[in-house]
Scaffold this motif. Structure first.
Motif, PDB file in Angstrom:
ATOM      1  N   LYS A 495       0.795  -1.225   0.000  1.00 46.78           N
ATOM      2  CA  LYS A 495       0.000   0.000   0.000  1.00 46.78           C
ATOM      3  C   LYS A 495       0.830   1.280   0.000  1.00 46.78           C
ATOM      4  CE  LYS A 495      -4.115  -1.956   0.457  1.00 46.78           C
ATOM      5  NZ  LYS A 495      -5.205  -1.799  -0.530  1.00 46.78           N
ATOM      6  N   ALA A 496       2.060   1.214   0.530  1.00 51.89           N
ATOM      7  CA  ALA A 496       2.822   2.451   0.703  1.00 51.89           C
ATOM      8  C   ALA A 496       4.225   2.402   0.124  1.00 51.89           C
ATOM      9  CB  ALA A 496       2.890   2.803   2.200  1.00 51.89           C
ATOM     10  N   GLY A 497       4.639   1.269  -0.421  1.00 52.27           N
ATOM     11  CA  GLY A 497       5.983   1.206  -1.001  1.00 52.27           C
ATOM     12  C   GLY A 497       7.040   0.977   0.056  1.00 52.27           C
ATOM     13  N   HIS A 498       7.846   2.015   0.329  1.00 46.76           N
ATOM     14  CA  HIS A 498       8.937   1.932   1.302  1.00 46.76           C
ATOM     15  C   HIS A 498       9.927   0.811   0.960  1.00 46.76           C
ATOM     16  CE1 HIS A 498       7.237   4.811   4.271  1.00 46.76           C
ATOM     17  NE2 HIS A 498       6.087   4.360   3.821  1.00 46.76           N
ATOM     18  N   HIS A 499      10.058   0.493  -0.316  1.00 43.78           N
ATOM     19  CA  HIS A 499      10.857  -0.673  -0.697  1.00 43.78           C
ATOM     20  C   HIS A 499      12.334  -0.504  -0.350  1.00 43.78           C
ATOM     21  CE1 HIS A 499       7.369  -2.385  -2.588  1.00 43.78           C
ATOM     22  NE2 HIS A 499       7.190  -1.289  -3.294  1.00 43.78           N
ATOM     23  N   ASP A 500      12.881   0.705  -0.530  1.00 40.89           N
ATOM     24  CA  ASP A 500      14.288   0.929  -0.181  1.00 40.89           C
ATOM     25  C   ASP A 500      14.543   0.635   1.287  1.00 40.89           C
ATOM     26  OD1 ASP A 500      15.178   1.728  -2.688  1.00 40.89           O
ATOM     27  OD2 ASP A 500      14.613   3.805  -2.374  1.00 40.89           O
ATOM     28  N   VAL A 501      13.635   1.095   2.134  1.00 41.53           N
ATOM     29  CA  VAL A 501      13.804   0.948   3.582  1.00 41.53           C
ATOM     30  C   VAL A 501      13.641  -0.510   4.006  1.00 41.53           C
ATOM     31  CG1 VAL A 501      12.849   1.586   5.829  1.00 41.53           C
ATOM     32  CG2 VAL A 501      13.058   3.307   4.028  1.00 41.53           C
ATOM     33  N   ALA A 528       8.049 -14.481  -1.642  1.00 40.15           N
ATOM     34  CA  ALA A 528       7.165 -13.720  -2.532  1.00 40.15           C
ATOM     35  C   ALA A 528       7.217 -12.232  -2.202  1.00 40.15           C
ATOM     36  CB  ALA A 528       5.738 -14.247  -2.423  1.00 40.15           C
ATOM     37  N   GLN A 529       7.227 -11.894  -0.893  1.00 38.75           N
ATOM     38  CA  GLN A 529       7.319 -10.485  -0.522  1.00 38.75           C
ATOM     39  C   GLN A 529       8.625  -9.871  -1.017  1.00 38.75           C
ATOM     40  OE1 GLN A 529       5.337 -11.295   3.754  1.00 38.75           O
ATOM     41  NE2 GLN A 529       6.336  -9.313   3.592  1.00 38.75           N
ATOM     42  N   LEU A 530       9.714 -10.599  -0.854  1.00 43.90           N
ATOM     43  CA  LEU A 530      11.001 -10.088  -1.323  1.00 43.90           C
ATOM     44  C   LEU A 530      10.990  -9.949  -2.842  1.00 43.90           C
ATOM     45  CD1 LEU A 530      13.866  -9.176  -0.798  1.00 43.90           C
ATOM     46  CD2 LEU A 530      14.560 -11.580  -0.633  1.00 43.90           C
ATOM     47  N   ALA A 531      10.382 -10.913  -3.549  1.00 48.25           N
ATOM     48  CA  ALA A 531      10.279 -10.818  -5.009  1.00 48.25           C
ATOM     49  C   ALA A 531       9.523  -9.554  -5.407  1.00 48.25           C
ATOM     50  CB  ALA A 531       9.584 -12.052  -5.570  1.00 48.25           C
ATOM     51  N   HIS A 532       8.465  -9.239  -4.660  1.00 48.94           N
ATOM     52  CA  HIS A 532       7.664  -8.041  -4.958  1.00 48.94           C
ATOM     53  C   HIS A 532       8.509  -6.774  -4.832  1.00 48.94           C
ATOM     54  CE1 HIS A 532       4.204  -5.313  -4.918  1.00 48.94           C
ATOM     55  NE2 HIS A 532       4.735  -4.755  -3.858  1.00 48.94           N
ATOM     56  N   THR A 533       9.232  -6.644  -3.726  1.00 47.61           N
ATOM     57  CA  THR A 533      10.039  -5.441  -3.517  1.00 47.61           C
ATOM     58  C   THR A 533      11.177  -5.350  -4.529  1.00 47.61           C
ATOM     59  OG1 THR A 533       9.550  -4.882  -1.222  1.00 47.61           O
ATOM     60  CG2 THR A 533      11.810  -4.558  -1.927  1.00 47.61           C
ATOM     61  N   THR A 535      11.181  -6.516  -7.514  1.00 48.20           N
ATOM     62  CA  THR A 535      10.584  -6.133  -8.794  1.00 48.20           C
ATOM     63  C   THR A 535      10.355  -4.634  -8.850  1.00 48.20           C
ATOM     64  OG1 THR A 535       9.513  -8.287  -9.046  1.00 48.20           O
ATOM     65  CG2 THR A 535       8.578  -6.462 -10.292  1.00 48.20           C
ATOM     66  N   GLU A 536       9.825  -4.067  -7.759  1.00 46.19           N
ATOM     67  CA  GLU A 536       9.572  -2.627  -7.738  1.00 46.19           C
ATOM     68  C   GLU A 536      10.863  -1.818  -7.832  1.00 46.19           C
ATOM     69  OE1 GLU A 536       6.571  -1.389  -8.064  1.00 46.19           O
ATOM     70  OE2 GLU A 536       5.877  -3.460  -8.101  1.00 46.19           O
ATOM     71  N   LEU A 537      11.956  -2.369  -7.338  1.00 42.08           N
ATOM     72  CA  LEU A 537      13.254  -1.688  -7.408  1.00 42.08           C
ATOM     73  C   LEU A 537      14.007  -2.012  -8.696  1.00 42.08           C
ATOM     74  CD1 LEU A 537      14.430  -2.144  -3.708  1.00 42.08           C
ATOM     75  CD2 LEU A 537      13.539  -0.067  -4.782  1.00 42.08           C
ATOM     76  N   LEU A 573       6.260 -10.204 -12.956  1.00 38.07           N
ATOM     77  CA  LEU A 573       7.639  -9.815 -13.244  1.00 38.07           C
ATOM     78  C   LEU A 573       7.912  -9.899 -14.744  1.00 38.07           C
ATOM     79  CD1 LEU A 573      10.607  -9.170 -12.554  1.00 38.07           C
ATOM     80  CD2 LEU A 573      10.917 -11.616 -12.076  1.00 38.07           C
ATOM     81  N   ARG A 574       7.443 -10.956 -15.384  1.00 40.78           N
ATOM     82  CA  ARG A 574       7.643 -11.110 -16.821  1.00 40.78           C
ATOM     83  C   ARG A 574       6.975  -9.961 -17.596  1.00 40.78           C
ATOM     84  NH1 ARG A 574      11.439 -13.893 -15.651  1.00 40.78           N
ATOM     85  NH2 ARG A 574      11.442 -16.179 -15.716  1.00 40.78           N
ATOM     86  N   LEU A 575       5.810  -9.517 -17.154  1.00 32.86           N
ATOM     87  CA  LEU A 575       5.192  -8.352 -17.790  1.00 32.86           C
ATOM     88  C   LEU A 575       6.108  -7.142 -17.700  1.00 32.86           C
ATOM     89  CD1 LEU A 575       1.422  -8.359 -16.699  1.00 32.86           C
ATOM     90  CD2 LEU A 575       2.362  -8.926 -18.937  1.00 32.86           C
ATOM     91  N   ARG A 576       6.687  -6.939 -16.532  1.00 34.64           N
ATOM     92  CA  ARG A 576       7.586  -5.799 -16.339  1.00 34.64           C
ATOM     93  C   ARG A 576       8.809  -5.905 -17.252  1.00 34.64           C
ATOM     94  NH1 ARG A 576       7.461  -2.916 -11.489  1.00 34.64           N
ATOM     95  NH2 ARG A 576       5.432  -3.894 -11.149  1.00 34.64           N
ATOM     96  N   GLN A 577       9.215  -7.141 -17.564  1.00 36.72           N
ATOM     97  CA  GLN A 577      10.390  -7.364 -18.413  1.00 36.72           C
ATOM     98  C   GLN A 577      10.039  -7.415 -19.900  1.00 36.72           C
ATOM     99  OE1 GLN A 577      11.356 -11.042 -16.200  1.00 36.72           O
ATOM    100  NE2 GLN A 577      13.394 -10.193 -15.880  1.00 36.72           N
ATOM    101  N   TRP A 578       8.769  -7.205 -20.240  1.00 34.36           N
ATOM    102  CA  TRP A 578       8.273  -7.269 -21.623  1.00 34.36           C
ATOM    103  C   TRP A 578       8.410  -8.673 -22.210  1.00 34.36           C
ATOM    104  CZ3 TRP A 578      10.943  -2.312 -24.029  1.00 34.36           C
ATOM    105  CH2 TRP A 578      10.495  -1.175 -23.342  1.00 34.36           C
ATOM    106  N   ARG A 579       8.391  -9.674 -21.356  1.00 35.90           N
ATOM    107  CA  ARG A 579       8.450 -11.073 -21.807  1.00 35.90           C
ATOM    108  C   ARG A 579       7.014 -11.600 -21.754  1.00 35.90           C
ATOM    109  NH1 ARG A 579      13.482 -12.951 -18.043  1.00 35.90           N
ATOM    110  NH2 ARG A 579      12.903 -15.039 -18.763  1.00 35.90           N
TER     111      ARG A 579
END
Length: 708
Positions: A495-501, A528-533, A535-537, A573-579
């Motif tokens: 909901k809020a990002g904060h991925h760097d932190v 899965a949570q780590l994969a999400h962050t 991906t966002e980074l 993730l594949r969508l983000r990579q255009w695959r």
């Protein structure tokens, strides 16, 4: 001006789209760019992950549109709707200086000279360094305020200790904070380090800025911000000289005896100073030229202090000042001071301090204010405090000496358990319907929150403390607490990002889960949570490994819902990579796994919504593959579900996908009502960037269908 179809212009559009992926609209634009690049190239083109790859893709686009007016028009329409990041640059200012600033004339003169030095390609860069309590921060701020007129475009101050996050900022987070102070919102911050650096360089190129980077630990932290822009002056503050930093170095040492006397005289009423004249020489000798120690001594000037230990040249004046102030505290405040320091929380409030000392927050609140008055704590705003490093070290020693190991361990356990309970309670209040949120600790009652927003605000405010507490639990070998805290971070990520932190904490949680709970739901959820962050980074290679690990663990645990979700993560993730074909295959696999959940099985209630989301994702992948008729069919199915369920935001997202699919086929009249319905659905959702994106799509539709 660049020719709009040149390689440089195309690269600029791709770079702007990639930089905007911190918000939902930016992710849409990136996905649309991938589908369009595939259409122009006539083949799959991998999404670029760095500037060199962006230029390579730009060449593919440039060559593809040269001989095809229709493709050139499609690219021009897409590029015309791209809003480059950074349109909200502000004029940041430093906090005011102090009235009692004393001495430092030579340092001020050298800073003046460096600021006025003729631009010759070298960065204007100064390093102020000195021991804790010697006034490095005060000197930098005082000079900046005094020289404010030289920097009409703003003055930036970044505390590299991490502020409320509790961990030193790395280069990417330093750039993020600089860009925030220039006016960018979190939704506008580029996710990747290289894009943040490029954006800052573009801002700095023609602006007159002062950048103060305080409490630096290494040259690597600050180098990305120290470019060669001719009118930017960077001042770095540190405890020692930084190896590898090519800067004007200025030592900030102790005040002279005369200037120490001047500072004390500026802080104390003349009559009080006269009354204490007999003790002033010994007091100043104990302060050893430290401005902090002198200021901390002021409340003790008229108090009958107990005899203090002798001072030697090796005595740390900050710890000596802390000891002197501590000796005047009452028993309750002294105990709070000792025990609240043990966990080294970055932003201590009354609730956190009360946990450490076994008190009620109201009682702790008064003692925190008392500790701040005698400078044993620093106020950091909003009822929060922090210890200076030397003061905290003194408090820890005092706790070991006066409370003993058992009491200290109990204080740390109370703190960790309290933050675990509040974090899990808040997470469950934000996402009560989510199976990813852990259960409350056995026998515990949930901490109440007014609503979902208040619970999310609490998680965000405590993010730094939660990261620190997770590290402590890991040090103690308490894997269960580490895993629970890690899973409680999910609403904050979503909901809020904060991925760097949060990234370091998630890495700790995944390691603990793999070591203690391999092949379990807990391990799968955290992968899965780590994969999400990741991906966002835009750390896509590592994100792929984590998504695969999540699917492995969920399958091993016999958890179909988690297994399907992990495979879905990989597809996103594949969508983000255009695959796009691989993304579609992942969504098909996930759909099949969901199909194994029977009507009486766990997760059956959530199945219709999960399948509707998958239909939307399959439609997105088919759109990227240029299979527009099939994409519309999938998206229409998802839209029917979200219309019936009343989910305004997911309805708007699906409508946007459908509108863009229509636009891909230049069906502008058919796209327009979809865009209008999406805008209406978001009227109460505060989705500013999504709405701005939809309005740009609407302009394209209206311009295309308007009669000549």
């Amino acid at each position: 001006m660049l020719e709009p179809m040149s390689v440089a212009a195309v690269a600029g559009v791709l770079g702007a789209v990639g930089s905007g992926m911190a918000n939902e609209a930016g992710k849409w634009a990136w996905e649309s760019a991938g589908g369009l690049v595939r259409r122009i190239a006539g083949r799959e083109v991998a999404a670029p992950a760095n500037p060199a790859e962006v230029e390579a893709v730009a060449r593919v686009v440039h060559e593809g549109v040269l001989g095809d007016p229709r493709l050139a028009r499609a690219w021009a329409e897409f590029a015309g709707g791209v809003r480059p990041p950074g349109g909200t640059v502000g004029r940041p200012c430093l906090p005011p200086s102090i009235r009692s600033f004393t001495d430092r004339r030579d340092a001020l003169k050298r800073l003046d000279e460096e600021a006025r030095r003729k631009a010759d390609g070298r960065p204007r860069l100064a390093l102020l360094y000195g021991l804790e309590g010697m006034g490095v921060t005060t000197l930098a701020t005082h000079w900046g305020v005094r020289a404010a007129e030289r920097f009409p475009d703003g003055q930036i101050h970044v505390d590299l200790r991490g502020g409320g996050t509790g961990t030193p900022l790395d280069a990417a987070r330093v750039l993020a904070e600089v860009l925030r102070q220039l006016g960018l919102r979190d939704e506008e911050l580029p996710p990747a380090f290289a894009e943040r650096q490029e954006l800052f360089r573009r801002y700095a190129a023609d602006r007159r800025l002062l950048v103060i980077l305080d409490h630096a630990r290494s040259a690597a932290q600050v180098e990305p911000v120290t470019g060669s822009a001719p009118e930017v002056f960077t001042i770095v503050g540190a405890r020692h000289r930084l190896t590898g930093l090519d800067a004007l170095s200025i030592l900030v040492g102790p005040l002279t005896e005369r200037d120490s006397e001047r500072l004390l005289a500026a802080l104390v009423d003349k009559s009080a100073l006269a009354a204490a004249r007999a003790t002033v020489p010994s007091l100043l000798a104990r302060c050893a030229g430290s401005p902090y120690a002198i200021k901390a001594a002021v409340p003790r000037l008229s108090a009958p202090a107990p005899e203090a230990p002798a001072v030697s040249p090796e005595t740390d004046p900050v710890r000596a000042a802390a000891e002197d102030s501590y000796r005047l505290l009452g028993p309750g405040a002294a105990r709070l001071y000792r025990l609240a320091a043990l966990c080294d929380l970055p932003a201590l409030d009354a609730t956190g301090a009360a946990r450490a000392a076994g008190l009620q927050p109201a009682e702790a609140e008064g003692w925190l204010a008392e500790l701040a008055e005698v400078m044993l704590l620093e106020r950091v705003g909003d009822g929060r405090y922090r210890y200076r490093e030397g003061v905290r070290a003194h408090a820890e020693v005092a706790a070991a000496r006066e409370d003993g190991i058992v009491a200290c361990s109990a204080a740390m356990n109370r703190t960790i358990e309290g933050y675990l309970l509040s974090a899990v309670s808040a997470a469950r209040a934000v996402l009560p319907e989510s199976w990813r949120i852990p259960e409350l600790p056995a026998g515990a009652d949930a901490v109440p929150y007014a609503d979902r927003g208040a619970a999310l605000d609490s998680l965000a405010a405590e993010a730094g403390n939660l990261v620190r507490v997770m590290g402590l639990a890991d040090e103690f070998g308490d894997a269960d607490t580490v895993v629970r805290l890690g899973r409680a971070l999910w609403p904050l990520q979503l909901k809020a990002g904060h991925h760097d932190v949060l990234l370091p904490a998630l890495r700790i949680a995944v390691r603990a889960a793999d070591e203690r709970f391999p092949g379990t739901r807990e391990a799968g959820a955290l992968h899965a949570q780590l994969a999400h962050t990741l991906t966002e980074l835009r750390l896509w290679d590592e994100a792929e490994r984590e998504a695969v690990a999540a699917a492995r663990d969920e399958r091993s645990a016999g958890h179909p819902r988690g297994h399907a979700s992990a495979v879905e993560f990989l597809g996103l993730l594949r969508l983000r990579q255009w695959r796009f074909q691989e993304a579609y295959d992942c969504f098909e696999e996930s759909y099949g796994i969901y199909g194994g959940i029977g009507p009486e099985d766990e997760g059956a209630r959530d199945l219709p919504r999960a399948l509707a989301l998958l239909e939307r994702h399959r439609g997105r992948a088919l759109r990227g593959l240029q299979r527009r008729a099939e994409a519309r069919e999938r998206l229409e199915r998802a839209l029917a579900f979200f219309r019936e369920s009343g989910e305004a935001y997911n309805r708007a997202r699906t409508l946007t996908d459908l509108a863009e699919t229509r636009l891909d086929g230049e069906e502008f009249a058919a796209a327009l009502p979809l865009v209008d319905e999406a805008i209406a659905a978001l009227a109460a959702e505060k989705a500013e960037y999504h709405l701005a994106y939809l309005r740009a799509l609407r302009e394209r539709c209206v311009a295309a269908v308007r009669p000549e």
